[in-house]
Design a protein around this motif. Sequence first.
Motif, PDB file in Angstrom:
ATOM      1  N   UNK A 133       0.832  -1.069  -0.151  1.00 29.23           N
ATOM      2  CA  UNK A 133      -0.003  -0.036   0.001  1.00 29.23           C
ATOM      3  C   UNK A 133       0.909   1.254   0.026  1.00 29.23           C
ATOM      4  N   UNK A 134       0.224   2.155  -1.043  1.00 30.77           N
ATOM      5  CA  UNK A 134       1.269   3.590  -0.886  1.00 30.77           C
ATOM      6  C   UNK A 134       1.302   4.156  -2.029  1.00 30.77           C
ATOM      7  N   UNK A 135       1.746   5.217  -2.363  1.00 29.68           N
ATOM      8  CA  UNK A 135       1.768   5.861  -3.558  1.00 29.68           C
ATOM      9  C   UNK A 135       3.095   6.396  -3.762  1.00 29.68           C
ATOM     10  N   UNK A 179      -6.491  10.174   1.827  1.00 27.44           N
ATOM     11  CA  UNK A 179      -5.093  10.825   2.415  1.00 27.44           C
ATOM     12  C   UNK A 179      -4.672  10.065   3.510  1.00 27.44           C
ATOM     13  N   UNK A 180      -5.559   9.516   4.571  1.00 34.44           N
ATOM     14  CA  UNK A 180      -5.224   8.846   5.687  1.00 34.44           C
ATOM     15  C   UNK A 180      -4.534   7.600   5.353  1.00 34.44           C
ATOM     16  N   UNK A 181      -5.199   6.794   4.183  1.00 36.77           N
ATOM     17  CA  UNK A 181      -4.654   5.678   3.932  1.00 36.77           C
ATOM     18  C   UNK A 181      -3.072   6.067   3.406  1.00 36.77           C
ATOM     19  N   UNK A 182      -3.235   6.668   2.490  1.00 34.16           N
ATOM     20  CA  UNK A 182      -1.674   7.135   1.924  1.00 34.16           C
ATOM     21  C   UNK A 182      -0.765   7.596   2.970  1.00 34.16           C
ATOM     22  N   UNK A 183      -0.868   8.475   3.976  1.00 33.95           N
ATOM     23  CA  UNK A 183      -0.066   8.876   4.744  1.00 33.95           C
ATOM     24  C   UNK A 183       0.197   7.840   5.703  1.00 33.95           C
ATOM     25  N   UNK A 184      -0.883   7.043   6.315  1.00 30.08           N
ATOM     26  CA  UNK A 184      -0.670   5.947   7.185  1.00 30.08           C
ATOM     27  C   UNK A 184       0.359   4.872   6.466  1.00 30.08           C
ATOM     28  N   UNK A 185       0.474   4.382   5.373  1.00 29.82           N
ATOM     29  CA  UNK A 185       1.009   3.629   4.769  1.00 29.82           C
ATOM     30  C   UNK A 185       2.446   4.058   4.822  1.00 29.82           C
TER      31      UNK A 185
END
Length: 427
Positions: free
Chosen positions: A301-303, A409-415
């Motif tokens: 997971x991540x960008x 955004x939370x998923x991206x930042x959390x990952x």
Amino acid sequence: MTSDGPGLWGVTAPPAPDCPPLTGAVRADVAVIGAGYTGLSAALHLARAGADVIVLEAATPGAGGAGRNVGLVNAGLWLMPNDVIARAGPVFGPRLLECLGRAPAEVWQIVTEEAIACEATPRGTLHCAPDAAGVAALRARAAQWQSLGGAVSLLDAPETAARTGSPAFQAALFDPRAGTIQPLAYALGLARAALARGARICGNSPVTDLQETAQGWTVTTPQGQVQARQVILATDTFTSAPRPECAREQVILPYFNFATDPLPPELRAEILPGGEGAWDTRKLLTSFRLDAAGRFIIGSVGQLGALDGAVHRAWAARQMARLFPGLPGVALQTGWWGQIGMTSDALPRMHQPAPGLWSISGYNGRGIAPGTVFGRLLAELCLGRISVDQMPLPVTPSSPAMLRSLRGLTLRGGAAALHLVSGYGAR
Ligand SMILES: Cc1cc2nc3c(=O)[nH]c(=O)nc-3n(C[C@H](O)[C@H](O)[C@H](O)COP(=O)(O)OP(=O)(O)OC[C@H]3O[C@@H](n4cnc5c(N)ncnc54)[C@H](O)[C@@H]3O)c2cc1C
């Protein structure tokens, strides 16, 4: 090198078929919007049945999730089988499981029938447990599938180590129905097969307007217009105008992959020697597989953005070395990412916003086999071969996901945060 695009798959796929943009006014029985698995499978099945079908694609076939994914051709969904039944209900739940349990077989069959060169490897998948919680989850998943007749099996630690080449796992669920594919090559192969059966596919033709008329629908692109009796909206997470509802009901989970150069034969013989695709049971999961040339591909997971891209690359290198002690020093070459659409209950959605307009989307990271099957089912619906009450999904109204952007955004930042600090023990 990293990209917001097909990455490695763009390099190793055969050339895309010629799909010039739509120009002028044309007619069709069915207009399909979006050339991913759903749209291209629908187009292929419509064309096989002799229907006049035109596909309008904003960019090129496979430009969405179809060209960027891991290439795991899975049976079923992320959800446990019993949860599918609990959430979809006693009518649609068993039907959906039955349909998606045999979905990989449908992919392998189309690949064979249409002679699609896409590195199709129907040798199963390994869902790997690094800890006791993962083992318990796999045990439950195995029992639930087995009670439904799914021929999955639970492997113990030594067998998992032999099958993955990694000492990091305590067990794995082997699913022989599943396998791997070169995902962009599969999409392009579907496109080529549909073209060969008489479908028209127009690239660089983003649909900008969709209007209901007395005869059906008028579908407008920058340089052309289609009059069609029916329309299939197959734009999923990558939806641009004109009907953004499908995308708005999904929270975006970014997912990246990195690939090495082809491994030397001695390493290749140790890692996934049976040719399965694999991923683990952690919430912030790791996926890994080889391609046909023996490149090791690791994802999570991540960008791969300007800031988080470096974090994920460093994590992927560490994770590769942790999982496969024989791999340190092997460089990650190509990186790419895309957006996975997650629905609130992790089930796909079928909508009929108006008569003659259909959409199925929201595969929650499981779109290769389901997209193929649902494309066929939408084609059969348009052809009048099945009725809507025979579908494995109910027709529901679309409802936007709550706090969609914030949750994405939370998923991206959390990952990124977890990958920054994680050893392999991080959940
Ligand atoms: C990084 C990543 C990893 C994944 N891994 C896996 C995996 O291992 N296994 C698996 O089964 N699934 C996986 N998925 C999910 C899978 O890729 C998707 O579920 C699948 O691609 C959905 O297919 P689709 O045809 O519905 O949509 P897409 O493949 O996204 O295609 C939609 C198309 O619509 C086009 N479009 C959008 N708006 C317009 C418009 N206005 N006019 C015309 N065209 C338009 C887009 O350009 C795009 O080509 C992954 C996804 C990602 C992003």
